[in-house]
Design an enzyme around this catalytic site. Structure first.
Site, PDB file in Angstrom:
ATOM      1  N   THR A 149       1.795 -15.486   1.032  1.00  0.00           N
ATOM      2  CA  THR A 149       1.635 -14.681   2.249  1.00  0.00           C
ATOM      3  C   THR A 149       0.140 -14.607   2.556  1.00  0.00           C
ATOM      4  O   THR A 149      -0.409 -15.503   3.172  1.00  0.00           O
ATOM      5  CB  THR A 149       2.257 -13.279   2.076  1.00  0.00           C
ATOM      6  N   LYS A 176       3.266 -15.370  -6.679  1.00  0.00           N
ATOM      7  CA  LYS A 176       2.478 -15.076  -5.492  1.00  0.00           C
ATOM      8  C   LYS A 176       2.034 -13.629  -5.578  1.00  0.00           C
ATOM      9  O   LYS A 176       2.726 -12.777  -6.141  1.00  0.00           O
ATOM     10  CB  LYS A 176       3.256 -15.361  -4.203  1.00  0.00           C
ATOM     11  N   THR A 187       2.853  -6.415  -4.958  1.00  0.00           N
ATOM     12  CA  THR A 187       3.628  -7.321  -4.121  1.00  0.00           C
ATOM     13  C   THR A 187       3.507  -8.661  -4.786  1.00  0.00           C
ATOM     14  O   THR A 187       2.735  -9.492  -4.408  1.00  0.00           O
ATOM     15  CB  THR A 187       3.077  -7.439  -2.702  1.00  0.00           C
ATOM     16  N   GLU A 266      -6.892  -9.877  -2.086  1.00  0.00           N
ATOM     17  CA  GLU A 266      -7.216  -9.944  -0.654  1.00  0.00           C
ATOM     18  C   GLU A 266      -8.686  -9.618  -0.409  1.00  0.00           C
ATOM     19  O   GLU A 266      -9.166  -8.535  -0.748  1.00  0.00           O
ATOM     20  CB  GLU A 266      -6.321  -8.988   0.129  1.00  0.00           C
ATOM     21  N   ASN A 396      -5.830  -6.238   6.058  1.00  0.00           N
ATOM     22  CA  ASN A 396      -4.735  -5.269   6.099  1.00  0.00           C
ATOM     23  C   ASN A 396      -4.676  -4.467   7.402  1.00  0.00           C
ATOM     24  O   ASN A 396      -3.618  -3.970   7.770  1.00  0.00           O
ATOM     25  CB  ASN A 396      -4.828  -4.341   4.895  1.00  0.00           C
ATOM     26  N   THR A 401       0.241  -7.894  12.731  1.00  0.00           N
ATOM     27  CA  THR A 401       0.005  -8.564  14.004  1.00  0.00           C
ATOM     28  C   THR A 401      -0.613  -9.939  13.808  1.00  0.00           C
ATOM     29  O   THR A 401      -0.830 -10.635  14.773  1.00  0.00           O
ATOM     30  CB  THR A 401      -0.907  -7.717  14.899  1.00  0.00           C
TER      31      THR A 401
END
Length: 401
Positions: A149, A176, A187, A266, A396, A401
């Site tokens: 992702t 992942k 996650t 991230e 984030n 979007t």
């Protein structure tokens, strides 16, 4: 210490495994297939958990599966009964195509929470993935990539080792995870295969031990996900007397995957290991290492290359562990160098500014180790994390979007 040999075909290092992945845009589907495998799994401890966890818990209860289907782009979480129905619809598609019972398909999902699965998009992708099933380097790579992702790189490992009786076995895995990573898994989806014959209880016991010291010790941002799943499946090809060598090899695989997650946090620019030593118990060591690796102030100090011992000792202080602050030691280390900045309660850099300069240089490295020695007992453990950057906020803020 056993000999562990790295293999280069990922999941397909096990010749009997067929796998592939296919994606279009942000949506992807990975399939891992071997008929009549034995399996065990662990899941998120979040009270809000996704529909695929409900399905997989039921399907894997008897320890037998033949396929795992994983989709990215949609978490299928907080989707009520419709989410269960759509998860089963994807599982049925795999069952029909592979000519196996529905109950032998485990499913997992990752992506945006609270939105229904776009079946018109995912079903054709799943069909294409199943059609491409193979045992090749490319299919293994595609499998690792299709579940990504916000990950920036695929995460995989494969190894070969031996039991004490001489039986050679292999373990391979993909995972992942990049954000929404917290203790008790994040996650984070992990799928591990082995060719060593084992019953479901043995697999579950071994997996729990490995997860506790690997995936459960990773923190990126402190948010605990709704979809965490790790599945260990055996093709039962190699038969031997399972001993501690299998556990050690499984630990190695899980630790490698966990570190890959932390390094790909991230927006992350640096990888951090926090080692707690000298604790009175393993529980205390876990609490301290997780508290430091989770601290936003420590993570931002890492970003700024600031060896801020005050932030570190503060995080130790609110960990919930009983200890004597006057005897704690803290060091900052790289792979080749180390500086003790607090020596049994005494800040060393006051008397020797060169130590501070050296610590600052180490903090500029891409991989930094923080060691906290409580000098209370004999227990130790390491947690894994990363720095906190502006890019994390950007990723984030714009996620849905």
């Amino acid at each position: 210490m056993i000999t562990i040999k790295q293999l280069d075909k990922g999941l397909c290092s096990l010749e009997e495994i067929k796998t592939c992945g296919y994606r279009e845009g942000k949506y992807g589907v990975t399939v891992i297939y071997h008929k009549n495998s034995t399996a065990a799994a662990v899941y998120t401890k979040n009270k809000v958990y996704a529909a695929p966890i409900t399905i997989t818990r039921k399907h894997i209860a008897d320890g037998k599966i033949s396929a795992i289907l994983v989709n990215s782009g949609n978490a299928n979480c907080y989707t009520k009964e419709e989410g269960i129905e759509k998860g089963l619809e994807l599982a049925q598609l795999a069952a029909d195509k592979l000519e196996i019972p529905l109950e032998e398909v485990a499913v997992a999902s990752t992506g945006v929470i609270g939105r229904q699965m776009p079946m018109d998009i995912l079903k054709p992708i799943a069909e294409k993935s199943i059609e491409k099933l193979d045992n090749s380097r490319q299919s293994a790579t595609d499998a690792a990539r299709a579940i990504m992702t916000t990950d920036t790189v695929p995460k995989e490992i494969a190894v070969e080792s031996q039991l004490n009786d001489g039986t050679t076995f292999k373990i391979a895995g993909i995972c992942k995870g990049s954000g929404m990573i917290a203790p008790n898994m994040g996650t984070m989806l992990g799928f591990i295969t082995t060719d060593l014959k084992a019953d479901k209880d043995m697999l579950h016991e071994c997996l729990l031990k490995s997860v506790e010291k690997s995936f459960n010790m990773v923190v990126v941002d402190g948010d605990e996900s709704t979809n965490d799943t790790v599945i260990l499946m055996s093709t039962n090809t190699q038969v031997g007397d399972i001993d501690e060598n299998f556990q050690e090899a499984l630990d190695y695989v899980c630790m490698s995957l966990a570190k890959q997650i932390a390094k790909d946090g991230e927006g992350a620019e640096k990888f951090m290991e926090v080692e707690c030593l000298g604790a009175n118990s393993l529980t205390d060591a876990i609490k301290v290492s997780k508290s430091v690796v989770s601290s936003s102030l420590v993570k931002t100090a890492l970003k700024g290359a600031d060896p801020n011992w005050g932030r570190i000792i503060s995080a130790v202080g609110y960990s919930g562990v009983e200890f004597n602050p006057e005897i704690v030691s803290i060091s900052i280390a790289s792979k080749t160098d180390e500086v003790i900045i607090v020596d049994k309660g005494n800040v060393t850099t006051y008397e020797d500014p060169k130590l501070l300069e050296k610590a600052e240089e180490i903090m500029k490295e891409k991989e930094v180790i923080i060691r906290v020695n409580l000098h209370e007992g004999d227990y130790s453990i390491t947690a894994y994390g990363c720095d906190l950057t502006c890019e994390y906020v950007h990723i984030n803020a714009d996620y849905t979007t």
